[in-house]
Design an enzyme around this catalytic site. Structure first.
Site, short mmCIF file in Angstrom:
data_model
loop_
_atom_site.label_atom_id
_atom_site.label_comp_id
_atom_site.label_asym_id
_atom_site.label_seq_id
_atom_site.Cartn_x
_atom_site.Cartn_y
_atom_site.Cartn_z
N HIS A 68 2.18 -1.87 1.34
CA HIS A 68 2.88 -0.59 1.15
C HIS A 68 4.34 -0.90 1.45
CE1 HIS A 68 3.19 3.90 1.08
NE2 HIS A 68 4.36 3.54 1.58
N HIS A 120 1.73 0.13 -5.73
CA HIS A 120 2.41 1.29 -6.32
C HIS A 120 3.93 1.11 -6.39
CE1 HIS A 120 2.57 2.15 -2.05
NE2 HIS A 120 1.34 2.57 -2.00
N ASP A 159 -3.86 4.69 -7.07
CA ASP A 159 -3.48 5.32 -5.80
C ASP A 159 -3.92 6.79 -5.78
OD1 ASP A 159 -2.55 5.41 -3.23
OD2 ASP A 159 -0.45 5.69 -3.77
N HIS A 168 -8.00 5.55 -2.99
CA HIS A 168 -8.44 6.20 -1.74
C HIS A 168 -9.63 7.09 -2.06
CE1 HIS A 168 -4.65 5.17 0.37
NE2 HIS A 168 -4.15 5.26 -0.85
N HIS A 196 -6.27 0.04 -6.70
CA HIS A 196 -5.72 0.73 -5.52
C HIS A 196 -6.27 2.16 -5.52
CE1 HIS A 196 -2.25 1.48 -2.58
NE2 HIS A 196 -2.95 2.61 -2.61
N LYS A 203 -4.65 -4.93 3.81
CA LYS A 203 -3.57 -4.00 3.49
C LYS A 203 -2.57 -3.89 4.63
CE LYS A 203 -1.39 -0.69 1.31
NZ LYS A 203 -1.76 0.58 0.73
#
Ligand code: DOR
Ligand code: ZN
Length: 352
Positions: free
Chosen positions: A135, A173, A246, A14, A12, A98
């Site tokens: 999420h 997460h 994350d 970004h 995970h 996602k």
């Protein structure tokens, strides 16, 4: 002391886009073999064509001499079609989809407003074997921000899993004891990623001596008993729990603001931070399974064939890194970490 592990993956991550890529991709590529790349760009990555183009931009930011594979994801919207899913799954380069509830977090405005609108798409994903990454927070303003994960699980995730029993689902997460209990008790199709910051920090970190914007992320840090439950899960040897950092870069201005955005940057020291958490729990021998084995096993991918070595050596985290004409404040900026990844010397850059 040294610790050698199968090369880990980050399930995970970004990395943003454009010039930010050159600032952050090298941090991840130096440690991890692969990473699941989040699609919450602006505009979001909703088609395979966009995902493949984004993949090329990420690869262009990988330093010479390093092998790193970005695993791409699509951003689920109310408009995603079954054909979009089939195209993604045939591409072999899109690894998952996602689900952001609309408004739940950074760049989630295009997310799903009603999960029932996506049922046809989820059915296709189930048939194609494409995992759904969730999420897991409700956006209902009536629900306390610290309870949003538990409420999402009972309102949405439990019914979803009952409806699509073969769909592989990752609770991204996970931050609560209830989340850990849910995943542990769920069928083998359900797993969870755990961040380093949720293993190392509780919600006091956001208020230590004043408001600490660099400790603000979503799902928000929780109380100590939840952190302990996450640490127990991560170090338990249960293959449903694996590494997903994350790491979420934002410029200093966007964090230190009257409306600071959510995201903690950990890619500069991701594996070192996990090693610290596992060492503190007396469970360093469990790190390799969590960081390098359970993720690929869940995704049905081979484990990495090479290795990485961590050494016990103090080093100071820089105060900041450059990012998009501004700066990026990493987790534990200016502080001392006790583990360090031994870097192999890079191949010499080509000279023209
Ligand atoms: O803290 C977060 N930052 N949580 C998210 O879900 C999104 C991420 C980001 O993109 O910055
Ligand atoms: Zn994220």
């Amino acid at each position: 002391m040294e610790l050698t592990l199968t090369r880990p993956d980050d399930w995970h991550l970004h990395v943003r886009d454009a010039d930010a890529l050159a600032a952050v991709v090298p941090h991840t590529a130096q440690q991890f073999g692969r990473a699941i790349i989040m699609p919450n760009l602006q505009p979001p990555v909703t088609t395979t064509k966009q995902a493949l183009a984004y993949r090329e931009r990420i690869l262009a930011a990988v330093p010479e001499g390093i092998r790193f594979t970005p695993l791409m994801t699509l951003y689920l919207t109310n408009q995603t079609t079954a054909d979009d899913i089939i195209e993604a799954s045939t591409s072999k380069r899109v690894q998952a989809v996602k689900l952001y509830p609309a408004g739940a977090t950074t760049h989630s405005a295009a997310g799903v407003t009603d999960i029932s609108k996506t049922y046809a798409v989820l059915e296709t994903m189930e048939a194609q074997g494409l995992p759904l990454l969730v999420h897991a927070e409700v956006t209902d303003p009536q629900v306390d921000v610290f309870d949003r994960e538990q409420v999402f699980i009972s309102r949405h995730l439990e019914p979803l899993i009952a409806r699509f029993p073969k769909l592989r689902v990752v609770l991204e997460h996970v931050t609560t004891r209830e989340g850990v209990q849910f995943v542990s008790g769920a069928p083998a199709t359900v797993a969870a990623t755990i961040t380093a910051h949720h293993l190392l920090l509780n919600r006091n970190a956001m208020f230590r001596g004043g408001l600490q914007p660099h400790a603000y992320c979503l799902p928000v840090l929780k109380r100590e008993s939840h952190r302990e439950a996450l640490l127990t899960a991560a170090t338990s040897g249960n293959s449903k729990f694996f590494l997903g950092s994350d790491s979420a870069p934002h410029t200093r201005e966007r964090k230190e603001s009257t409306c600071g955005c959510a995201g903690i940057y950990t890619a500069h020291a991701a594996l070192e931070l996990y090693a610290q958490a596992f060492e503190d729990a007396g469970a360093l021998d469990r790190l390799e399974d969590f960081a390098s084995h359970f993720g690929p096993d869940f995704y049905g991918l081979p484990r990495n064939a090479d290795s990485i070595t961590l050494e016990k050596q103090d080093w100071q985290v820089p105060d900041s890194y450059p990012l998009s004409g501004s700066s990026l404040v990493p987790l534990f900026a200016g502080e001392t970490l006790h583990w360090r990844v031994k870097q192999k010397p890079l191949a010499r850059p080509q000279t023209l």
